[in-house]
Write a protein that holds these residues in place. Structure first.
Motif, PDB file in Angstrom:
ATOM      1  N   LYS A 102      -4.878  -1.657  12.592  1.00 58.23           N
ATOM      2  CA  LYS A 102      -4.272  -1.010  11.465  1.00 58.23           C
ATOM      3  C   LYS A 102      -2.890  -1.747  11.319  1.00 58.23           C
ATOM      4  O   LYS A 102      -2.084  -2.177  12.081  1.00 58.23           O
ATOM      5  CB  LYS A 102      -4.003   0.251  11.482  1.00 58.23           C
ATOM      6  CG  LYS A 102      -3.015   0.935  12.611  1.00 58.23           C
ATOM      7  CD  LYS A 102      -2.937   2.374  12.401  1.00 58.23           C
ATOM      8  CE  LYS A 102      -1.967   2.909  13.526  1.00 58.23           C
ATOM      9  NZ  LYS A 102      -2.065   4.205  13.418  1.00 58.23           N
TER      10      LYS A 102
ATOM     11  N   TYR B  33     -10.827  -1.790   5.431  1.00 56.38           N
ATOM     12  CA  TYR B  33      -9.908  -0.684   5.666  1.00 56.38           C
ATOM     13  C   TYR B  33      -9.548   0.274   4.459  1.00 56.38           C
ATOM     14  O   TYR B  33      -9.677  -0.463   3.298  1.00 56.38           O
ATOM     15  CB  TYR B  33      -8.788  -1.320   6.045  1.00 56.38           C
ATOM     16  CG  TYR B  33      -8.783  -2.286   7.317  1.00 56.38           C
ATOM     17  CD1 TYR B  33      -9.128  -3.709   6.812  1.00 56.38           C
ATOM     18  CD2 TYR B  33      -8.159  -1.825   8.435  1.00 56.38           C
ATOM     19  CE1 TYR B  33      -9.046  -4.441   8.180  1.00 56.38           C
ATOM     20  CE2 TYR B  33      -8.062  -2.930   9.441  1.00 56.38           C
ATOM     21  CZ  TYR B  33      -8.626  -4.099   9.242  1.00 56.38           C
ATOM     22  OH  TYR B  33      -8.822  -4.979  10.126  1.00 56.38           O
ATOM     23  N   TYR B  35      -6.474   2.472   2.768  1.00 56.22           N
ATOM     24  CA  TYR B  35      -5.201   2.972   3.292  1.00 56.22           C
ATOM     25  C   TYR B  35      -4.883   3.717   1.837  1.00 56.22           C
ATOM     26  O   TYR B  35      -5.301   3.784   0.779  1.00 56.22           O
ATOM     27  CB  TYR B  35      -4.499   1.768   2.984  1.00 56.22           C
ATOM     28  CG  TYR B  35      -4.040   0.767   4.373  1.00 56.22           C
ATOM     29  CD1 TYR B  35      -5.013  -0.279   4.568  1.00 56.22           C
ATOM     30  CD2 TYR B  35      -3.220   1.059   5.036  1.00 56.22           C
ATOM     31  CE1 TYR B  35      -5.125  -1.000   5.656  1.00 56.22           C
ATOM     32  CE2 TYR B  35      -3.153   0.303   6.420  1.00 56.22           C
ATOM     33  CZ  TYR B  35      -4.112  -0.754   6.305  1.00 56.22           C
ATOM     34  OH  TYR B  35      -4.217  -1.513   7.464  1.00 56.22           O
ATOM     35  N   PRO B  43       1.880   1.651   2.648  1.00 56.32           N
ATOM     36  CA  PRO B  43       0.550   2.307   2.979  1.00 56.32           C
ATOM     37  C   PRO B  43       0.288   2.573   4.449  1.00 56.32           C
ATOM     38  O   PRO B  43       0.932   2.105   5.337  1.00 56.32           O
ATOM     39  CB  PRO B  43      -0.404   1.022   2.709  1.00 56.32           C
ATOM     40  CG  PRO B  43       0.503   0.252   1.681  1.00 56.32           C
ATOM     41  CD  PRO B  43       1.893   0.279   2.467  1.00 56.32           C
ATOM     42  N   LYS B  44      -0.710   3.626   4.250  1.00 50.51           N
ATOM     43  CA  LYS B  44      -1.013   4.290   5.645  1.00 50.51           C
ATOM     44  C   LYS B  44      -2.447   4.277   5.940  1.00 50.51           C
ATOM     45  O   LYS B  44      -3.098   4.710   4.935  1.00 50.51           O
ATOM     46  CB  LYS B  44      -0.381   5.657   5.887  1.00 50.51           C
ATOM     47  CG  LYS B  44       0.948   5.865   6.091  1.00 50.51           C
ATOM     48  CD  LYS B  44       1.329   7.056   6.195  1.00 50.51           C
ATOM     49  CE  LYS B  44       3.069   7.232   6.707  1.00 50.51           C
ATOM     50  NZ  LYS B  44       3.881   6.659   5.597  1.00 50.51           N
ATOM     51  N   LEU B  45      -2.936   3.901   7.078  1.00 46.24           N
ATOM     52  CA  LEU B  45      -4.307   3.649   7.184  1.00 46.24           C
ATOM     53  C   LEU B  45      -5.039   5.141   7.225  1.00 46.24           C
ATOM     54  O   LEU B  45      -4.493   5.919   7.887  1.00 46.24           O
ATOM     55  CB  LEU B  45      -4.633   2.942   8.415  1.00 46.24           C
ATOM     56  CG  LEU B  45      -6.362   2.636   8.867  1.00 46.24           C
ATOM     57  CD1 LEU B  45      -6.712   1.586   7.862  1.00 46.24           C
ATOM     58  CD2 LEU B  45      -6.433   2.374  10.455  1.00 46.24           C
TER      59      LEU B  45
END
Lengths: 115, 114
Positions: A102, B33, B35, B43-45
């Protein structure tokens, strides 16, 4: 813990000025990757550059240049002779390979270039 | 080469309703992914897939969020039931390789929960 800090929330410049966006990162990993993305008002994140932790060479691409310094854990981005089209939010991001792929993003720097 | 496609671009729903987002990655990219980007933040996963398997969903609120990538290509992200705090932009990204690979992002879906 991994962390990216972009201390500059907003920067305003007049066209043709040079501007530097700061990025400081934290990681315990010896192998990691750093990125810069541009997010124009349309919202899409546009990839600008990727750098791995073993390559400290600075890079220049047209009006853009990047300065990577492991000694200060910084990966700064400079725009030379800024243009109105450079107005956007710029994000610095970190990826360490040992745990997950990530991206850890900073909070972004909003750049406004006035004509 | 076509980029990452997402739909819809915008969605407005009321709290407690359900919503689904769709993503089609760049052809040949095995890693996908999702996000979440809340206004004013990076952005956050939420979740990462490698082909059709989940690599990381540690930040996914599993009581209301779910995601799948059944055939290892397209993916859907669902929220049921939605809360006000789910208002955000949901970004899909894909990469050719995993560790340190460049992630290419789609245009995102802007969700507003009223």
């Amino acid at each position: 813990a991994q962390k990216v800090t972009q201390a500059q929330t907003e920067i305003s410049v007049v066209e043709k000025e040079d501007v530097t966006l700061d990025c400081v990162y934290e990681t315990r990993d010896t192998t990691y990757y750093l990125f810069w993305y541009k997010q124009p008002p349309s919202g899409e994140l546009v990839f600008l550059i990727r750098r791995n932790s073993f390559d400290e060479q600075n890079e220049i691409s047209g009006r853009y240049s990047w300065n990577f310094q492991k000694s200060t854990s910084s990966f700064n981005f400079t725009i030379t002779a800024s243009q109105v089209v450079d107005s956007a939010v710029y994000f610095c991001a970190l990826s360490a390979s040992y745990n997950t792929d990530k991206l850890i993003f900073g909070t972004g720097t909003r750049l406004q270039v006035f004509p | 080469e076509a980029g990452v496609a997402q739909s819809p671009r915008y969605k407005i729903i009321e709290k407690r309703q359900s919503v689904a987002f769709w993503c089609n990655p760049i052809s040949g990219h095995a890693t996908l992914y999702w996000y979440q980007q809340i206004l004013g933040q990076g952005p956050k996963l939420l979740i990462q897939f490698q082909n059709n398997g989940v690599v990381d969903d540690s930040q996914l609120p599993k009581d209301r969020f779910s995601a799948e990538r059944l055939k290892g290509v397209d993916s859907t992200l669902k929220i049921q039931p939605a809360k006000l705090e789910d208002s955000a932009v949901y970004l899909c990204a894909s990469s050719l390789v995993r560790a340190g690979g460049t992630q290419y992002f789609g245009p995102g879906t802007r969700l507003l929960v009223l």
